[in-house]
Scaffold this motif. Structure first.
Motif, PDB file in Angstrom:
ATOM      1  N   VAL A  37       0.821  -1.209   0.000  1.00  0.00           N
ATOM      2  CA  VAL A  37       0.000   0.000   0.000  1.00  0.00           C
ATOM      3  C   VAL A  37       0.855   1.259   0.000  1.00  0.00           C
ATOM      4  N   ILE A  66       1.019   4.005  -2.999  1.00  0.00           N
ATOM      5  CA  ILE A  66       0.037   5.072  -2.803  1.00  0.00           C
ATOM      6  C   ILE A  66       0.497   6.407  -3.391  1.00  0.00           C
ATOM      7  N   SER A 125     -10.403   2.043   0.098  1.00  0.00           N
ATOM      8  CA  SER A 125      -9.422   2.792  -0.692  1.00  0.00           C
ATOM      9  C   SER A 125      -9.637   2.680  -2.195  1.00  0.00           C
ATOM     10  N   VAL A 158     -10.278   7.480   0.269  1.00  0.00           N
ATOM     11  CA  VAL A 158      -8.940   6.897   0.202  1.00  0.00           C
ATOM     12  C   VAL A 158      -8.185   7.157   1.505  1.00  0.00           C
ATOM     13  N   GLY A 168      -9.531   4.991   4.158  1.00  0.00           N
ATOM     14  CA  GLY A 168      -9.028   3.637   3.959  1.00  0.00           C
ATOM     15  C   GLY A 168      -7.604   3.475   4.474  1.00  0.00           C
ATOM     16  N   LEU A 169      -6.752   4.480   4.225  1.00  0.00           N
ATOM     17  CA  LEU A 169      -5.378   4.425   4.728  1.00  0.00           C
ATOM     18  C   LEU A 169      -5.341   4.417   6.255  1.00  0.00           C
ATOM     19  N   TRP A 200      -4.539   0.564  -9.136  1.00  0.00           N
ATOM     20  CA  TRP A 200      -4.675   0.442  -7.683  1.00  0.00           C
ATOM     21  C   TRP A 200      -5.447  -0.810  -7.289  1.00  0.00           C
TER      22      TRP A 200
END
Length: 419
Positions: free
Chosen positions: A249, A253, A313, A321, A324-325, A382
């Motif tokens: 990730v 990212i 995400s 997003v 989600g992180l 992604w």
């Protein structure tokens, strides 16, 4: 015959010469190891926030550029066990000093790398050098700090790790936005040089270290014992798989946020790593979670949180997003805290080697995650990276379920149900 540490533990507090809060040298020791942890992890992940810029400079794909991270973490994973053994002979303080000296020296060369291949080679050397720090630092604290103060001392060292990893990415991001990625790496190198000088000036000399002999056969026997323990193997696997998610990730990212529909500037992309602060909170809460849910329950909660973050995400909304992180980071740090703390409790002998093996698995997971995540991103965007994360999470669930089944079988064997 009792060991030196056993004798010291039995010594009355008034006669115990190890460091404790308020004692001369304790503050210096704490600041020194905080500085060492900050420098080490700022250096280890210094290229991660800069991968899009490095790709643009060398005309490289995301998977090729990701090796500037994976080579460092992979080399650290391979070298942590042998360097921890060397510290038994030459001393913790000597090993930590040598480790930081070489790593910082390499960091001053990294900004001048003429090609991607040279950059990757320098990063691998840097990771190998940094392998001498984590295990030596933990052993130094165990020998030089009183037991009641040990948790706090280790906590401060780990705080230096997390803050170093976060600040290194943020500094490189903002400096790179103004002056380029080479200047960003130079800034981290100079900052780490100052930290290394502070570490050497502040760290008290070891007073309780007793040099041991380097016996490869004894080390190999201890490693074989740990690798034949089913529970330790499961914990190593869990640590590696959680780090595979995290490595995938956070390696990719930056590419996603730099592209449409987000098109964020380099400095803002680097600031995304402020999310690491969530990990500090979830790591601290892991102990309470285990108390309430048990080790497996805490792992299932960490897995669920990570999975929810991965799925969230996938949205094209920046807020989603980021949320989600947050979930991925919270789940990863909680799972890592549960697995790593279980290693020391499980290993009855050779705890230093057991922890070093966990660190090897952990950083191999980081290396694999960064590389696989970048390859998947190149092939499927992604969504491809998220698939890598979900497969790793499924692996954690499978290992945990197998552990639960094995525990039930063992319980029935010891306490058979009779009619």
């Amino acid at each position: 015959m009792p060991s030196a540490s056993t004798k010291a533990d039995a010594t009355p507090a008034s006669a115990d010469t190890r460091l404790a809060p308020g004692a001369p040298g304790h503050r210096r020791m704490s600041l020194a190891l905080f500085a060492a942890g900050l420098a080490a992890f700022a250096l280890l992940y210094s290229t991660q926030a800069l991968l899009p810029a490095i790709s643009a400079e060398f005309g490289a794909t995301a998977s090729a550029a990701s090796w500037t991270v994976s080579a460092a973490t992979g080399a650290l994973a391979l070298c942590v066990l042998p360097l921890s053994a060397l510290s038994e002979r030459f001393g913790r303080r000597t090993m930590m000093t040598a480790s930081l000296t070489v790593a910082v020296g390499v960091s001053l060369l990294v900004p001048f790398a003429p090609s991607l291949e040279v950059l990757i080679a320098l990063r691998a050397l840097q990771g190998a050098a940094l392998a001498g720090l984590p295990a030596s630092a933990m052993a130094y604290l165990a020998e030089e700090v009183r037991p009641r103060a040990l948790v706090g001392a280790i906590g401060l060292f780990v705080a230096g790790n997390s803050i170093g990893g976060m600040s290194g990415r943020i500094v490189t991001g903002w400096v790179a936005q103004m002056w380029g990625w080479r200047a960003g790496l130079a800034a981290v190198g100079l900052t780490s040089l100052l930290c290394a000088l502070a570490f050497r000036a502040l760290l008290p000399k070891a007073r309780h270290f007793t040099p041991g002999t380097l016996d490869p056969r004894a080390l190999a026997a201890t490693v074989r014992t740990h690798l034949s323990d089913p529970l330790l193997l499961r914990l190593y696997g869990i640590g590696a798989l959680f780090m595979t998610v995290f490595g995938a990730v956070y390696t990719v990212i930056g590419y996603r946020l730099a592209e449409a529909p987000f098109s964020l500037p380099q400095g803002v992309v680097g600031s995304i790593f402020l999310v690491y602060l969530v990990g500090t909170v979830s790591s601290a809460a892991a102990g309470k979670l285990v108390g309430r849910l048990g080790r497996r329950g805490a792992l299932y909660l960490a897995v669920s949180t990570t999975t929810a973050g991965l799925l969230l995400s996938l949205s094209d909304s920046l807020a989603s997003v980021l949320a989600g992180l947050v979930l991925i980071t919270a789940g990863f740090f909680a799972g890592h805290a549960v697995a790593s703390s279980s290693v020391s409790r499980t290993a009855r002998t050779g705890r230093a080697q057991a922890s070093a093996l966990y660190q090897s698995a952990y950083y191999l997971g980081s290396s694999a995650g960064g590389t696989l995540g970048a390859i998947a991103f190149h092939a499927g965007g992604w969504a491809g990276t998220v698939v890598i994360g979900l497969v790793a999470v499924l692996g954690v669930v499978s290992i945990t379920l197998y552990g639960s089944h094995s525990a039930r079988v063992e319980a029935r064997r010891i306490h058979p149900v009779t009619a």
